[in-house]
Design an enzyme around this catalytic site. Structure first.
Site, PDB file in Angstrom:
ATOM      1  N   SER A 247       1.005  -1.180  -0.107  1.00 28.54           N
ATOM      2  CA  SER A 247       0.188  -0.210   0.143  1.00 28.54           C
ATOM      3  C   SER A 247       1.045   1.531   0.436  1.00 28.54           C
ATOM      4  CB  SER A 247      -0.738  -0.088   1.356  1.00 28.54           C
ATOM      5  OG  SER A 247      -1.147   1.314   1.681  1.00 28.54           O
ATOM      6  N   ARG A 286     -26.227  -3.213 -44.811  1.00 31.19           N
ATOM      7  CA  ARG A 286     -24.870  -2.459 -43.609  1.00 31.19           C
ATOM      8  C   ARG A 286     -26.036  -1.793 -42.868  1.00 31.19           C
ATOM      9  NH1 ARG A 286     -22.094  -4.430 -46.180  1.00 31.19           N
ATOM     10  NH2 ARG A 286     -21.331  -3.218 -47.536  1.00 31.19           N
TER      11      ARG A 286
END
Lengths: 355, 355, 355, 355
Positions: A247, A286
């Site tokens: 940490s 498309r």
């Protein structure tokens, strides 16, 4: 800045711009070869193009194949890209990229499953308390818990292994007009991809299947990583990672970084899966946006899954099991439950593919 | 490869690794300054660090602040980062990065809204057929349609403008122990961020609010872009983009690339919003994964929104309106509807902020 | 079968078919009244209709207002529904239903926040270990944890309290043609709803805002409930519910049923929020599906939030805190951290609206 | 109020409370029978219980099996439910309910696919313009478009047909302690469900697979319904529904209600799929919320898919095709494209299962 945590392992390279460019060139070359234009194929395959430039010029037309095709015509002559539409090349490249990325994902998933299998075998009869709704319930064994992880990972890996990437070739309206079925068949064969019954420009169940497979893998990973995080709680302490993280402010902390990171990656999945399912509604021949919308979440989902799998493999591969602590949480030893759980572990191990 | 379409505009730079590093250094320097350690602050602010290296080393601890703090202690002495926890620096940096990115997003949203306002004004009484369930219904005006886009964009922009990024400083368990409220207040003031009532390490409504604001902007963009795509259909032809895109196989095509791309970007949002809302469930004083899981979707959401806004600004800024075609689709001219619609347009324009 | 767990409290009644029918009749009556047709309004308001029948007949046209308008014309004469379009009535009814449901949600959220505030006050200086990444870290107080829950719940409640439901009235194409702005203004005033600048048939930021507010509330609830579940773990045992639930097979189990159920409800939210954000893309003057798609997730989200809030109120209202167990997990007592945490609690309590 | 639109068809009945109760009783009875307790099984199977009451009492324990088991012990004696845990019965019932609902969904999906196949066959060589990015592009045939719908629907149906619902039986911690593998095998066989290798209380890939299958079906439906909506636009007019819907204000409108409603239902799916994927992360041997969180979205997803399929079947079954209008949009007739498209249709039709 975040790739060390969220883009771990080898998938980022497999889905990089360079990989996409290679795949697009492979598709264009295969088309030439399927037509018997070997020389053209060679010129295409050897083209030196800059993915960044193609990417920028993609803004003009909405996709990078338009500038790619133009560049190839310049390099290799006007026959390059003939008959194909942009989406033929891009979807085929997507399948090639996905195939390579899936191979990596499956290897890491398999590695994580193997680690779970080793834990299951070693601890088949190691008693621990079972926990339901996060309350201590009745005894089980740690091996059975690990076997559950293994099954989920194997199931997800097997599902991805069944995935059959398919070639895309249909021309502008998907009719194969000017291409013909024979060229389409050879194109697929050249690339080692499945030949689809029909072009699938706006039939996206292949994308959904891929998304679902990756999402399932992430779910399996999140389950195992979540259990590790819970078991590694200070108050439980039944497992710990080999290389826990520190940490910035508390040197004594021993955080289960691999499991935490695996969870972080895996949690990307459900939202991305939803995006890809929502993109299945594609207009006519498309789509006007839904096709283009697939590229980012698919890439992100492949990366997240690969990263999650890599983290879990690291996590489970070095998991330290504190059998005494497990015993201490379980004052009354129930032999019948242990025997029963161990038998289930044996069954699960022998049902493994390749067992 | 896809950034030209999906990561257009200036947000990608605003959320780049370099921008994140600058923001983290600004947070660390502000902490020193809030303590009256000006010299330390200067040393931190001038530190030359490599975001890639921090990113790689982030894998050891799960976040890039752990190696950052270590590097700063090396460069600027042991007082650097004192009292802070990794998440203090990272969340504060996130807010700084978001603030800068939001400024860009808002400018592009505003530009798109201005373009819509111009269309609304110019075409306040230009009759066109209203369409419900995609069927021609009764008359309206094109200006009223554009005014609807404008309202949605302005509303989304105003919401983002109300966003108040807040500083994060609480120390490892969020108690301010060893830091004190005065330092926290000065830290926030230094950075021009709101001082929160409490540290918010695991109270993520700020992230949800940001996500919702961006998602709303994308929804507003998608609506306008979708209408443009529909109106630009060959069979409708009531609008067209100034610089439509070509095709790799059909030179005659005039695709509304900007609107299509705006839609593609905007459709990333709902899934990313869901991920960020799901991440609100964070354990205890620091989450074991859900915090880390925010970084990628938040960045992706900022990029998608910025890109969508930039595309829509381009699209609407140059939109060509075919008033004759509109008239042709509307054989019976309904004066009352036009007057009524035009009055609504006037009302909407005069209600604009700054009108 | 699952409503006891997933549809707890009073929101289900507030969003029932009967409530919707009342709201639709209120909208239709307000329209008549806004036109000065008091008698018509009375006839509409008194109409006896069967929501089930309207629901079935809705299939013919796609929404229940078409048969409703027809029925009202039969009952109250041909002037009923004049000028309005189906969506005017349905969206207005939606806002009325949401207003009533939000009142319930806010009351339950407020009740849960009050319970958290009481815990914060009582335990402002009750030391407990802070936990980061699920590892014991440094001391905090239980009061500070509860104050964090309180802030999140209050923030979510305040956001919902700022929500301004708006009337919808525009006619078929949203031009107010044949209705006029005065009628629209009176219609809104009659119903106590905000009068919008423009009709918002396909400008759905109001729905997104509602969804985001509910999703944020669920996130706040999930965070608090998740902490309770973690603290109630057998191995931690720092809190327990007053009325824990049993098991079908293990009579000794003491499951934190309220917290578990609150989590289950709250987790419905992110996906539903995503659906509602995705529905913002609505075509032209009335959407061909995306509008209809809002009804189910909005209702489900209101129910889930109300149910989650009700469960959490139950959970926190009776939460038993084991301060000795908390002390036992915290061998070294850190006075500074406790003082600092307690001061933050005091600040948070005095910053409460109405404090 | 909305069920006519959003809960059409026979799935609502298949997932009703009554259906769930039948399924739970079937599971409890099968357990007794698997133990050779025929008389007990008979008493259980004949028990008259009120699902509403069970649902209400479920609030005490968090699930309806706790009161169910208690009621059965009262009716059928203390042996009822012996060895099982709540989740054994509920998950097994879920699988039985899903099996029945899937049969309905598949029949409607199949009906829609058959209708698409008929359109494909009839119009295999009916020329129409192909449209990409919503712009007219190059010719195709309507048959090829319909064949694309058919393939997607057949693919989704086949995927659901491969789904193997599995029994759940493991006891409180999933060890089979006190039950034994033989009983578990007979239990599964009694119910016609697959016998899993391990209990899957917190291994939820089966739920993810079900969700993905339903989501894929919804995507296929949305694509076809979206095309119908686009083709039915007034300006395009190439198809229309047999029984279009009216409007509350515009009698002349001919709305494609079935397609619109199919879209509305199908759009529920992606968010619900995301919820179910997110629920895969389940703690230890029984999840504290994520399990309970599955019930509502799974039910909603089954209903939405069934409703969408039923609407699409209606839509396509009566679709009127205006071949002259199609020809008019296509001035230059391209014979090669038609021949090529028709050949693809033939291939797709002959590749149908059962063709």
């Amino acid at each position: 800045m975040f790739d060390g945590v969220l883009a771990r392992g080898r998938v980022p390279e497999a889905v990089s711009d360079a990989a996409w460019l290679r795949a697009m060139l492979a598709a264009e070359a295969a088309l030439a070869r399927a037509r018997g234009q070997e020389e053209l194929a060679g010129a295409i395959a050897g083209a030196q193009l800059d993915p960044r430039e193609l990417g920028e010029r993609a803004a003009e037309s909405g996709n990078p194949v338009v500038p790619l095709a133009e560049a190839l015509r310049g390099v290799a002559g006007p026959e390059a890209h003939r008959g194909a539409t942009s989406q033929d090349i891009l979807d085929t490249a997507l399948m090639l990229v996905a195939r390579d990325a899936l191979a990596v994902v499956r290897e890491d998933l398999g590695g994580a499953a193997d680690a779970a299998a080793r834990l299951a075998e070693e601890h088949r009869a190691t008693p621990m308390i079972g926990r339901t709704l996060m309350q201590q319930a009745v005894p089980t064994t740690f091996g059975l818990k690990a076997a559950g992880w293994m099954r989920a990972l194997d199931t997800a890996g097997a599902r991805l292994g069944e995935y059959r990437p398919a070639a895309q070739l249909g021309g502008p309206a998907g009719t194969l007009d000017g291409i013909g079925p024979d060229v389409a068949a050879r194109y697929a064969a050249e690339l080692g991809l499945e030949e689809p019954v029909l072009p699938w420009h706006t039939e996206r169940s292949r994308i959904a299947e891929l998304a679902a497979g990756l999402g399932t893998a992430c779910g399996a990973i999140a389950k195992a990583a979540g259990d590790v995080v819970l078991l590694a709680q200070t108050e439980v302490g039944e497992v710990r990672e080999t290389a826990p993280g520190g940490s910035s402010s508390m040197p004594h902390k021993r955080n289960p970084v691999a499991a935490v990171s695996a969870r972080a990656c895996a949690r990307q999945a459900p939202g991305l899966v939803a995006t890809l399912f929502a993109c299945m509604e594609q207009e006519h021949e498309r789509a006007a946006g839904a096709w283009h919308a697939e590229w980012a979440p698919l890439r992100a989902l492949l990366v997240a899954t690969g990263s999650a799998a890599d983290w879990l493999r690291t996590c489970l591969g070095g998991l330290q099991v504190d059998t005494e602590r497990m015993r201490a949480d379980l004052p009354e030893f129930d032999e019948g439950a242990v025997v029963s759980a161990a038998a289930l572990v044996d069954r699960a191990l022998s049902a493994r593919p390749g067992a």
